[in-house]
Scaffold this motif. Structure first.
Motif, PDB file in Angstrom:
ATOM      1  N   ASP A  76      66.303  21.469 -45.904  1.00 51.30           N
ATOM      2  CA  ASP A  76      65.654  22.372 -46.864  1.00 51.30           C
ATOM      3  C   ASP A  76      64.996  21.598 -48.001  1.00 51.30           C
ATOM      4  O   ASP A  76      64.097  22.117 -48.668  1.00 51.30           O
ATOM      5  N   PHE A  77      65.456  20.374 -48.242  1.00 49.05           N
ATOM      6  CA  PHE A  77      64.854  19.523 -49.265  1.00 49.05           C
ATOM      7  C   PHE A  77      63.759  18.620 -48.674  1.00 49.05           C
ATOM      8  O   PHE A  77      63.187  17.798 -49.385  1.00 49.05           O
ATOM      9  N   GLY A  78      63.505  18.748 -47.370  1.00 46.68           N
ATOM     10  CA  GLY A  78      62.460  17.954 -46.740  1.00 46.68           C
ATOM     11  C   GLY A  78      62.896  16.569 -46.329  1.00 46.68           C
ATOM     12  O   GLY A  78      62.056  15.664 -46.232  1.00 46.68           O
ATOM     13  N   PHE A  79      64.202  16.384 -46.055  1.00 44.82           N
ATOM     14  CA  PHE A  79      64.702  15.066 -45.677  1.00 44.82           C
ATOM     15  C   PHE A  79      65.368  15.085 -44.312  1.00 44.82           C
ATOM     16  O   PHE A  79      66.058  16.047 -43.952  1.00 44.82           O
TER      17      PHE A  79
ATOM     18  N   ALA B 271      68.176  15.439 -54.509  1.00 43.78           N
ATOM     19  CA  ALA B 271      68.580  16.380 -53.470  1.00 43.78           C
ATOM     20  C   ALA B 271      70.089  16.309 -53.240  1.00 43.78           C
ATOM     21  O   ALA B 271      70.774  17.342 -53.150  1.00 43.78           O
ATOM     22  N   MET B 272      70.638  15.098 -53.141  1.00 42.73           N
ATOM     23  CA  MET B 272      72.069  14.949 -52.921  1.00 42.73           C
ATOM     24  C   MET B 272      72.877  15.464 -54.106  1.00 42.73           C
ATOM     25  O   MET B 272      73.965  16.051 -53.925  1.00 42.73           O
ATOM     26  N   LEU B 273      72.378  15.276 -55.317  1.00 44.59           N
ATOM     27  CA  LEU B 273      73.080  15.781 -56.502  1.00 44.59           C
ATOM     28  C   LEU B 273      73.041  17.298 -56.551  1.00 44.59           C
ATOM     29  O   LEU B 273      74.029  17.951 -56.934  1.00 44.59           O
ATOM     30  N   LYS B 274      71.914  17.880 -56.169  1.00 46.42           N
ATOM     31  CA  LYS B 274      71.820  19.345 -56.123  1.00 46.42           C
ATOM     32  C   LYS B 274      72.775  19.901 -55.072  1.00 46.42           C
ATOM     33  O   LYS B 274      73.443  20.921 -55.292  1.00 46.42           O
ATOM     34  N   ILE B 275      72.851  19.228 -53.949  1.00 50.39           N
ATOM     35  CA  ILE B 275      73.790  19.654 -52.902  1.00 50.39           C
ATOM     36  C   ILE B 275      75.231  19.555 -53.411  1.00 50.39           C
ATOM     37  O   ILE B 275      76.062  20.435 -53.137  1.00 50.39           O
TER      38      ILE B 275
ATOM     39  N   TYR C 206      73.187  34.740 -52.127  1.00 49.23           N
ATOM     40  CA  TYR C 206      72.385  33.841 -52.954  1.00 49.23           C
ATOM     41  C   TYR C 206      70.914  34.182 -52.730  1.00 49.23           C
ATOM     42  O   TYR C 206      70.533  34.810 -51.739  1.00 49.23           O
ATOM     43  N   GLY C 207      70.067  33.748 -53.632  1.00 48.82           N
ATOM     44  CA  GLY C 207      68.679  34.159 -53.598  1.00 48.82           C
ATOM     45  C   GLY C 207      67.804  33.349 -52.659  1.00 48.82           C
ATOM     46  O   GLY C 207      68.139  32.227 -52.255  1.00 48.82           O
TER      47      GLY C 207
ATOM     48  N   PRO D  20      65.263  24.780 -53.665  1.00 49.73           N
ATOM     49  CA  PRO D  20      66.392  24.416 -54.534  1.00 49.73           C
ATOM     50  C   PRO D  20      65.997  23.462 -55.664  1.00 49.73           C
ATOM     51  O   PRO D  20      66.733  23.355 -56.645  1.00 49.73           O
ATOM     52  N   LEU D  21      64.867  22.805 -55.536  1.00 50.84           N
ATOM     53  CA  LEU D  21      64.330  21.971 -56.607  1.00 50.84           C
ATOM     54  C   LEU D  21      62.873  22.352 -56.842  1.00 50.84           C
ATOM     55  O   LEU D  21      62.143  22.645 -55.885  1.00 50.84           O
TER      56      LEU D  21
END
Length: 951
Positions: free
Chosen positions: A829-832, A864-868, A905-906, A913-914
């Motif tokens: 979802d973060f493109g990775f 991305a990892m911190l958001k996860i 969740y939305g 997410p970012l």
């Protein structure tokens, strides 16, 4: 103001991602003021200074290309009729431009993450369908390395599955291609298999064989009817493999229809250049009952979490990282890029187009044969598809010399025979030139008259009756517009390096620079037959000699073989060299191979194939080799110790301090040290395995030295050895040492070696050292940024890692229920592309950023990892539902977004997410794929179109 006339080489800065200011900021975070200071802290003092690479500067891209172009110009492109499994062909321009030369295809990784690999998986499914349809067998893998190694895999496959348990011999027809027979012998000897080569037409007693290999059509051109022989072999409980020409199978009865158990061969003539021998996609097809024993990878049809059709690699429990020495083979790659080219060649031409090409080749062969007969030249055999063998008696070499004087290559069959193989590129003018060659003063035959009367030389009883390639995918994309859009649609479904970093630990997904790739499609490299006379391949000779010297300098070894066409083949060739060395000294009993528990799964599989007995040594709590346990087992097996296989830096991503002591222990007890070169990207210019204790290493040129992964292949896995092992490097009939071939061509996948030549030439010694340092810096930067949020499992004495780091997610799984799989899918979802999952430790992520990634991209990944991590914390604290949360449901598709939303969740949290994702969002084409469903309901060819429509 003075004029700026600088011609400085910019390539090093283009290859390495972080800018000078970024480098200083990253070093400051780690507490260092220079790359050299950091390197001295990471690399053990005992092996520092072992590099012999030097610090010479590299060449500019323009100068390096010009130098290589001059070398390529030394190759001579004759009109070649050598055949022997290699044929010239036309690569359709839209496939050349939109696939082979397209980084969306050639920089992709092996499709272990199916949600971001649907495009290349579909192309591979097309390949499997092509193979199944043409061979008449229901199961095909997603390609192997070349025809000869596929034949060797078929031999061991027959050994495992044959019900004739008393038979210890494998029959191989004398009509097989010579290079295939050579590789069979190499593979059979360590396993104690006797290969009996003979004429199947003279075969009486078949009871001693567990299997047989037949060539169809025969290497010298004839087409034999094998139906009665297959029945006899089956009656003796033997299995039958048939090496079949795919183009011929459009006109001939497929092997599956005369009850063959296995069909193998090459897809090279389906649009893939000769390339002096490779890379080319081999194929392996078999019966449904044998699917769980088939070597290689298998694409299967499954469903995603919405019930829609989705593709994935099926039955991965056959893979080496799980089964280790019990794996069906050590092959951990396919020739995906080349298989995709072949599949698209079939998509573009369709069944009618392929049949038309085959009929034209067959027709020209018949016309050529009839004309030669009129000229008094004796053509042997009554049948042929594309190859004729001529009885030329004592004048044979005179004909060869005369042909070469006219820039024509014929096949040397023997002292009194020569061969001619036609192909897709053959024209009427070529046939007439061959007649003129043999006319010897006689009037040339009338081509038009012969074309009007000549009959195909195909046996009537073996004419194909069954249809093939009836699926719509092979009957729609026949205009260039349609094919171009189809290839673009497939590429858009995937994540490759042209979209984002692929932070795969152990796999080194780095930049494949355009200037490195350009020479691959030069005709001087692409259009040369691997068995062309040596005087015509002087450019390849110079390039390979220079590349061998470059790799010796990079590794500290004394000699290199470029033949192994994959890392798995390099491992195998390395252990064979060790085995042959011991035997040359009378130490036949040395067959124990020590392998640390952390090793790559291919290592134990390779040791088994080389006839060695695997003894596993322990690792300590920090992930290092347990030296005491190693010493005890070396002592225990001192009379039988053959080798240690060790990866350095370790599979856990650390420069082990005790590497010198480890090598010394093995040598003290009579063994040789094999250092797996998978992690060479951390060592080039800093330390040299050939100088700190290694006797042999394989090098993954598709990792450290920039050959692209191509979606799971191509690759090159050459080996470097110390001087005492040099006499035991792989041989080939075309090389001074003729024994010990590990693949079909003398220099393996020769046409992609220019990539590594360009990389090393442009980087120079100083640039290569800097690349290693930056790879280490980037990995430590990520480890430091994420350490407070995810534990870094293993570090060296100063809390630093090598070029990769392992994040331990097991504590988070225990406290939140979020698994490493959930994190991997959420990264989509973060493109990775996800890091390497659960290897070498279950429940972990192994991250390798490489030197090519910029600080901005590293920061984007860290964010991305911190958001996860925040989302995992929300699950831990009950702010997100334990089962219905963005991690458990990832990845989220566009279709889901516009449908009825039922999650607590939305939508925005799901897909954006970012804030940085609002522009350039990658949308996965499918939801999370159901692996279990795919294995329980295995389909590995294109299903009926209705399934896609329903999906």
């Amino acid at each position: 103001m003075p004029l700026n006339l600088s011609t400085a080489n910019e390539f090093v800065a283009r290859h390495i991602g972080p800018r000078a200011a970024d480098e200083q900021a990253m070093l400051a975070l780690l507490g260092f003021d220079s790359l050299d200071a950091m390197s001295q802290a990471v690399v053990p003092a005992s092996i520092q200074g072992t590099s012999v690479l030097g610090d010479a500067p590299g060449q500019s891209e323009t100068d390096a290309l010009a130098a290589l172009k001059a070398i390529a110009g030394r190759n001579q492109l004759f009109k070649t009729y050598i055949g022997q499994g290699y044929y010239d062909c036309h690569t359709p321009a839209p496939i050349l431009r939109n696939l082979l030369e397209n980084p969306a295809w050639y920089t992709a990784y092996t499709p272990y993450q199916p949600e971001i690999s649907q495009g290349r998986l579909e192309a591979l499914l097309n390949f499997q369908t092509l193979i199944c349809d043409l061979t008449g067998l229901p199961i095909s893998n997603a390609s192997l390395l070349d025809e000869a190694t596929a034949a060797a895999e078929a031999m061991t496959f027959c050994k495992r599955l044959s019900k004739n348990k008393t038979g210890q011999a494998f029959f191989a027809s004398v009509h097989c291609h010579p290079q295939t027979l050579d590789v069979l012998r190499t593979r059979a000897e360590p396993l104690g298999i006797e290969v009996v080569v003979g004429d199947e037409r003279e075969l009486e007693d078949v009871s001693t064989f567990f299997g047989a290999l037949l060539q169809y059509p025969a290497s010298h051109g004839e087409i034999f009817d094998y139906r009665e022989l297959v029945q006899r072999l089956h009656a003796a409980n033997a299995l039958v493999a048939v090496a079949a020409d795919l183009l011929a199978l459009t006109l001939l009865t497929p092997p599956g229809e005369f009850e063959a158990d296995v069909a193998i061969g090459t897809a090279q003539r389906f649009g893939v250049p000769l390339g002096f021998g490779g890379p080319h996609a081999a194929y392996f097809a078999t019966r449904d009952a044998f699917k769980r024993d088939m070597p290689g990878r298998l694409v299967g049809v499954s469903i995603d979490r919405f019930g829609n059709t989705a593709l994935r690699l099926a039955m991965q429990t056959r893979e080496q990282h799980i089964r280790r020495e019990k794996a069906t083979s050590n092959i951990c790659t396919a020739q995906v890029l080349l298989a995709n080219m072949a599949s698209m060649y079939a998509v573009y031409h369709g069944p009618a187009g392929l049949t038309r090409i085959a009929e034209r080749v067959s027709g020209l062969t018949s016309i050529l044969a009839q004309g030669l007969h009129e000229l008094g030249v004796k053509v042997l055999g009554e049948s042929a598809f594309d190859t004729l063998t001529l009885d030329t008696g004592s004048a044979t070499m005179q004909w060869h010399d005369k042909a070469r004087a006219q820039r024509i290559n014929l096949r040397v069959v023997g002292a009194s025979q020569l061969g001619l193989s036609l192909d897709e590129t053959t024209t009427q003018a070529d046939v007439e030139a061959l007649w003129a060659l043999f006319a010897d003063g006689k009037a040339a035959p009338d081509f038009a008259a012969l074309a009007a009367t000549a009959e195909p030389r195909l046996p009537a009883a073996l004419r194909r009756q069954s249809a093939f390639l009836e699926h719509p995918v092979f009957n729609r994309y026949h205009s260039e517009t349609e094919l171009m859009r189809y290839l673009r649609r497939l590429a858009d479904q995937d994540l490759a390096l042209d979209r984002s970093m692929i932070p795969l630990g152990s796999c080194t997904m780095k930049l494949n620079a355009a200037s490195e790739m350009i020479p691959v499609t030069w005709a001087e490299f692409g259009n040369l037959h691997p068995f062309a006379p040596a005087e015509q391949s002087q450019g390849y000779a110079q390039m390979t000699e220079e590349l061998e010297a470059m790799l010796c300098a990079a590794t500290g070894y004394d000699a290199v073989s470029l033949q192994p066409n994959a890392g798995s083949q390099g491992e195998y060739a390395g252990l064979l060299a060790i085995r042959a060395y011991h035997r040359s000294r009378g130490d036949q009993q040395r067959n124990v191979c020590l392998i640390p528990a952390s090793a790559h799964g291919t290592n134990p599989a390779t040791a088994h194939m080389a006839g060695m007995r695997v003894v596993v040594t322990a690792c300590d709590a920090r992930g290092n080799v347990d030296v005491d346990d190693l010493r005890a087992k070396a002592e225990q097996h001192r009379e039988q110790l053959a080798a240690l296989m060790i990866t350095y830096p370790s599979t856990h991503g650390v420069f082990e301090e005790a590497i010198g002591e480890i090598c010394a222990i093995v040598h003290e007890h009579g063994g040789q040290v094999y250092i797996d070169g998978a992690n060479m990207n951390a060592m080039v210019g800093l330390c040299a395995p050939g100088k700190f204790g290694g006797d042999v290493s394989h090098l993954n040129l598709h990792k450290t030295f920039c050959i692209p992964h191509g979606g799971g292949g191509p690759g090159v896995g050459p080996i470097g050895v110390k001087a005492h092992l040099a006499p035991f490097l792989p041989g080939h009939a075309a090389l001074p040492r003729q024994e010990g071939a590990v693949c079909a061509a003398p220099f393996g996948s020769a046409s992609i070696l220019p990539i590594t030549w360009m990389y090393i030439r442009m980087m120079g010694g100083a640039g290569l050292k800097r690349a290693s340092q930056m790879a280490i810096l980037n990995a430590n930067y990520i480890a430091r940024r994420l350490h407070g949020h995810y534990p870094v499992l293993y570090t060296g004495n100063q809390g630093l890692v090598a070029h990769e780091c392992i994040l331990d997610l097991r504590p988070l799984k225990d406290s939140s229920g979020i698994s490493v799989d959930d994190v991997a899918k959420r990264l989509i979802d973060f493109g990775f592309h996800a890091p390497t999952m659960s290897f070498p430790v279950a429940g972990t992520l192994m991250i390798e950023p490489t030197e090519s990634e910029s600080k901005q991209e590293l920061d984007r990944f860290c964010e991305a990892m911190l958001k996860i991590r925040e989302e995992i914390r929300a699950v831990q604290e009950g702010r997100l539902d334990a089962d219905d949360n963005p991690l458990k449901n990832a990845p989220h598709t566009a279709t889901e977004l516009v449908g009825e939303w039922r999650h607590p969740y939305g939508r925005e949290q799901a897909v954006y997410p970012l804030p940085s994702l609002v522009q350039g969002k990658y949308w996965p084409p499918v939801g999370r794929v159901d692996n279990v469903y795919g294995d329980r309901n295995l389909v590995c060819a294109c299903p009926p179109i209705e399934l896609y429509q329903e999906g």
